[in-house]
Design an enzyme around this catalytic site. Structure first.
Site, short mmCIF file in Angstrom:
data_model
loop_
_atom_site.label_atom_id
_atom_site.label_comp_id
_atom_site.label_asym_id
_atom_site.label_seq_id
_atom_site.Cartn_x
_atom_site.Cartn_y
_atom_site.Cartn_z
CE LYS A 93 -4.22 -1.78 2.14
NZ LYS A 93 -3.88 -3.20 2.15
CD GLU B 233 -4.62 5.80 4.06
OE1 GLU B 233 -5.82 5.64 4.38
OE2 GLU B 233 -4.15 5.43 2.98
CG HIS C 137 -11.66 -1.35 9.53
ND1 HIS C 137 -12.03 -0.03 9.44
CD2 HIS C 137 -11.11 -1.51 10.76
CE1 HIS C 137 -11.71 0.59 10.56
NE2 HIS C 137 -11.15 -0.28 11.37
NE ARG D 127 -8.28 -9.65 -3.54
CZ ARG D 127 -9.35 -9.11 -3.01
NH1 ARG D 127 -10.52 -9.21 -3.64
NH2 ARG D 127 -9.32 -8.45 -1.87
#
Length: 659
Positions: A116, A200, A235, A291
């Site tokens: 990420k 973040e 999440h 994917r």
């Protein structure tokens, strides 16, 4: 086109790929662990190959075993599904090295988005908007602490190497940072073999909107519109829909263009999903999943396209079947994920045999994707999703109405599930108005996660009808005409009746049932009812009561009843009023496993004094870690497990005595 493909996955996605392969005349080879030898995907495939023992690391994640199975089966290509090896660049390279086509993107594209942190740097260079944060390689506590203070709280910790909510923690203050980092890194290492994290800014009311992209080997890129995946727990997505509520054409075009730019920047080929987080008018890149996504059926429903077929055609070297201009949105689709978990216990995974399972008919805009059948077991080794139920309608209101009816027709007994939560979400006014964001379940938890109410009169009537129907015809065969052997509550004086003592939790209700031809009269707490009923060949009940007809089903094991009526399930217990009182529950000093799983770490030892909230051990199930803490100050009397042990739900792990 390929003649034979191998599906390197299990469960509903393996079954999903097999269906498309069969329609296209392609031979489908499955793989399985020892635990999955009798699984649905194995039964559906043309053949299946054993990979190893139940743990995924010893079976589905063994690259060399999967490649060997493909070679032995004569497979020309491998479809990785999602999860497991689907985003593993080494696996894609191993396929190429074995002369087998990987039905997915090039290894370089997987690597570009596999981290990420690196992906965000790449997207920043490509001009794709990002959420402010820290994506660096330096993972030292001092650097992470300084970055967190710079970003500000609340902030979000995310595993750099994976997704699915694993290794993701919300930190609301500086005091929570150290523990949250330890948990996030532990989950990330367990799930992805890499404990790197990124930080973040945590947006307070964001929406999770993703764009389905596709690219071929001829330089063509397009998107198949968006999906809103904002309804989440831990999440992880629970409800997904397409198109996103309130999305206008200009914003759709902007997000679609940004998603295609992201795919072009890494030389993408195949199906991928670019995920954005949106708040107000702004949207920011989160990650790209290289994917097919779990929620792809809603995109298929609104476009009329089979995305697995697209994957196969692109992997075989064919161009994309359509252009961007030829794609249209038709209607609205909503998908819910039916999980084996207990929402009342912080969504702890639930395991066990699926004793009873009925899905709605796949007709009238309803689709059910599952890899579970009645009698199958949900284990600690794999994802707890039982099925995806998808509804497509002419508009959002029509799709939601169809989905609610489909969920009302769904029956499951065995492991605990989130079925009640799914129905509660659909009926919540804000959701019906399209006012969704990622904090929706947490914000409405008081209503959505409220304990189920007492069994209504329809459920009690169904239970009474079932119990009386079972007793009819049980006369003594030696003297079938004796009135004393009748099971019709016959009495010498007065109307015959049968008292039924039904317990729900600690509350016991006494129902007086008066059998009548074709039914019964029932004295209920909220008024008497005349009930007519018949029993169908499948054991289902057709009842008439209070001027309405409705179906029901009652499952009975010994004195336990599971009643399905009016779209809800109620667990009742038939009580013998003359039996001794039940023994008391477990002692307060017994620390029990809140879910089945593997003990990762034991921090308590006999004789140790602990304070309230002290961590006693760490438990992991389905890649979710949970810290088990002391409910009160005391002394550890005994520890009943060790690191590495598998424990069942409710197993005693630690005994606590007074301090």
């Amino acid at each position: 086109m390929f003649e034979t493909i191998l599906i390197a996955n299990r469960g509903e996605i393996a079954c999903r790929v097999i269906r498309t392969a069969r329609r296209m005349g392609i031979r489908a080879v499955a793989v399985h662990s020892e635990a999955d030898a009798g699984a649905m995907h194995v039964a559906m495939a043309d053949e299946s190959r054993l990979l190893g023992p139940a743990p995924a690391r010893e079976s589905y994640l063994r690259i060399e075993a999967v490649i060997a199975a493909a070679r032995a089966a004569g497979a020309e290509a491998i479809h990785p599904g999602y999860g497991f090896l689907s985003e593993n660049a080494e696996f894609a390279e191993a396929c190429a090295g074995a002369g087998i086509r990987f039905i997915g993107p090039p290894p370089a594209a997987i690597r570009a988005m596999g981290s990420k942190s690196a992906a965000k740097a790449l997207m920043e260079h490509a001009g794709v908007p990002l959420v402010p944060g820290y994506h660096g390689e330096d993972q030292s506590p001092a650097v992470l602490r300084e970055a967190a203070n710079r970003i500000g709280f609340p902030l979000l910790i995310k595993a750099s190497a994976g997704g699915g909510g694993k290794g993701m923690k919300v930190v609301r203050s500086a005091g929570e940072l150290e523990e949250a980092l330890a948990l996030a890194k532990g989950e990330a290492l367990s799930a992805f073999g890499d404990d790197h994290v990124l930080l973040e800014r945590y947006l307070t009311r964001p929406r999770h909107i993703e764009i389905q992209v596709f690219a071929d080997g001829h330089g063509n890129f397009l998107h198949l519109f968006e999906r809103d995946c904002s309804i989440q727990r831990r999440h992880q997505k629970v409800v997904e829909e397409a198109p996103a509520p309130g999305m206008d054409a200009a914003r759709r075009e902007a997000m679609g263009r940004a998603a295609c730019d992201a795919a072009r920047a890494i030389g993408y080929v195949g199906a991928g999903t670019v995920e954005f987080i949106a708040e107000g008018e702004a949207f920011h890149f989160m990650e790209m999943n290289t994917r097919l996504q779990v929620e792809h059926p809603v995109t298929e429903a609104i476009t009329g396209q089979d995305l697995v077929e697209w994957q196969l055609r692109v992997a075989a070297g064919q161009p994309l079947p359509l252009t961007q201009q030829a794609l249209r949105i038709a209607g609205h689709a909503v998908e819910v994920r039916l999980y084996a978990e207990d929402p009342a216990r912080d969504f702890a995974p639930s395991t066990g045999r699926v004793e009873h399972l009925r899905f709605p008919a796949a007709a009238g805009g309803i689709r059910v994707d599952t890899g579970i059948r009645e009698g199958d077991a949900v284990t600690v080794h794999y994802d707890p999703m039982i099925a995806k139920i998808i509804a497509h309608g002419p508009d959002r209101a029509g799709a939601l109405a169809r989905l609610d009816q489909a969920l009302a027709a769904t029956e499951i007994a065995g492991p605990a599930t989130n079925l009640g939560l799914l129905r509660a979400i659909l009926q919540q006014p804000e959701f019906r108005a399209g006012a969704v964001d990622t904090g929706f379940i947490e914000r409405h938890g008081g209503v959505l996660l409220a304990p189920p109410g007492a069994a209504p009169r329809t459920a009690l009537a169904a239970a009474a009808a079932h119990l009386l129907a079972r007793r009819v015809g049980s006369a003594d065969p030696a003297d079938p005409h004796s009135p004393w052997a009748e099971a019709t509550a016959w009495r010498m004086n007065g109307d015959g009746f049968q008292d039924l003592h039904l317990a729900e939790g600690e509350a016991v209700q006494v129902l007086r049932a008066f059998p009548q031809p074709g039914g019964l009269r029932l004295e209920l707490p909220d008024g008497d009812a005349e009930i007519a009923f018949t029993v169908g060949p499948d054991g289902g009940l057709a009842l008439q009561m209070d001027g309405r007809a409705f179906p029901a089903r009652v499952l009975q094991e010994s004195n336990r009843l599971m009643v399905f009526a009016d779209g809800a399930a109620h667990a009742l217990r038939l009580v013998d009023p003359l039996s001794p009182a039940a023994s008391e529950g477990p002692a307060a000093g017994r620390i029990l496993a809140p879910m089945p799983g593997r003990v990762l770490e034991v921090l308590a030892s006999p004789g140790q004094s602990v304070q309230r909230g002290a961590v006693l051990l760490v438990l992991e199930a389905m890649k979710v870690q949970m810290r088990i803490v002391a409910p009160a100050a005391g002394t550890v009397v005994a520890v009943h497990c060790a690191a590495g042990d598998l424990v069942e739900d409710g197993a005693e792990m630690v005994s606590l005595g007074p301090g």
